[in-house]
Design a protein around this motif. Sequence first.
Motif, PDB file in Angstrom:
ATOM      1  N   TRP A 127       0.918   3.663  -2.420  1.00 30.95           N
ATOM      2  CA  TRP A 127      -0.286   3.786  -1.598  1.00 30.95           C
ATOM      3  C   TRP A 127      -0.391   5.187  -0.994  1.00 30.95           C
ATOM      4  O   TRP A 127      -1.472   5.781  -0.936  1.00 30.95           O
ATOM      5  CB  TRP A 127      -0.271   2.729  -0.500  1.00 30.95           C
ATOM      6  N   LYS A 128       0.746   5.721  -0.563  1.00 30.16           N
ATOM      7  CA  LYS A 128       0.740   7.065   0.016  1.00 30.16           C
ATOM      8  C   LYS A 128       0.454   8.126  -1.051  1.00 30.16           C
ATOM      9  O   LYS A 128      -0.270   9.088  -0.801  1.00 30.16           O
ATOM     10  CB  LYS A 128       2.084   7.357   0.690  1.00 30.16           C
ATOM     11  N   THR A 132      -3.548   7.508   0.579  1.00 27.84           N
ATOM     12  CA  THR A 132      -3.586   8.116   1.913  1.00 27.84           C
ATOM     13  C   THR A 132      -2.980   9.508   1.975  1.00 27.84           C
ATOM     14  O   THR A 132      -3.330  10.308   2.833  1.00 27.84           O
ATOM     15  CB  THR A 132      -2.857   7.216   2.927  1.00 27.84           C
ATOM     16  N   ASP A 134       0.578  12.053   2.303  1.00 27.56           N
ATOM     17  CA  ASP A 134       1.659  12.113   3.288  1.00 27.56           C
ATOM     18  C   ASP A 134       2.065  13.574   3.451  1.00 27.56           C
ATOM     19  O   ASP A 134       2.045  14.335   2.470  1.00 27.56           O
ATOM     20  CB  ASP A 134       2.860  11.280   2.813  1.00 27.56           C
TER      21      ASP A 134
END
Length: 227
Positions: A127-128, A132, A134
């Motif tokens: 997911w990162k 999203t 990081d």
Amino acid sequence: MSNFLTTSIGRKFLMSVTGLFLMMFIMVHLTINLLLIFDDSGDLFNQGAHFMATNPAIKIMEPVLALGFLVHIIWSLVVSLQNMKARPIGYKQLNNSQSSTWASRNMLILGALIFVFLVMHIIQFFWKIKVTGDPLLQHVMVGGEEMENTYALVATLFKESLLYSIAYVVGAILLGMHLVHGFWSAFQTIGFANQIWLKRLKVVGAVFAIIIAIGFSVIPLYFQIKF
């Protein structure tokens, strides 16, 4: 074909085919992940992760893989519920432990626990990387090519989180236990059912499960012990 898939045998067949497909993915995934412990600079793993993220064939396979997971999970639930309904209520069992292994009698439980670990794994990494982002995923130059520092994201979590490292090892062991029965059972369902093949497949399945469990377990242990 649709009629076949609505039968008990058809569902088991589809579950076996998707299971074999997922086993191939697990082998590839383990091969890439083991690069984490062979190069502390992270270059090897970053190259492997970059290849997996940018290769057109892999991109096409990602939705197929996701579908394979969903089908395998849903069909395993359907088959398990069917087996529970078909089982007589209140009958006296002899000694199940003599005719089957604990793993074979609890495949649904093992599968559910592995699913929980899979969700946790997706949140921490996939997911990162895909959604999203990081701060650790800053771009680095490897072999003259710019790519995300996926190694930093993965290695940092294993180094700093003992709890996640333990969960990862537990997940690897559960996966190995699931594969001990799932490996030979999948081949049996698609036709390798005679006693000669079955004995060989059980041995190969046990070896495969041990390699997978140890292979994945070694990675967090390496970072926890060394760093």
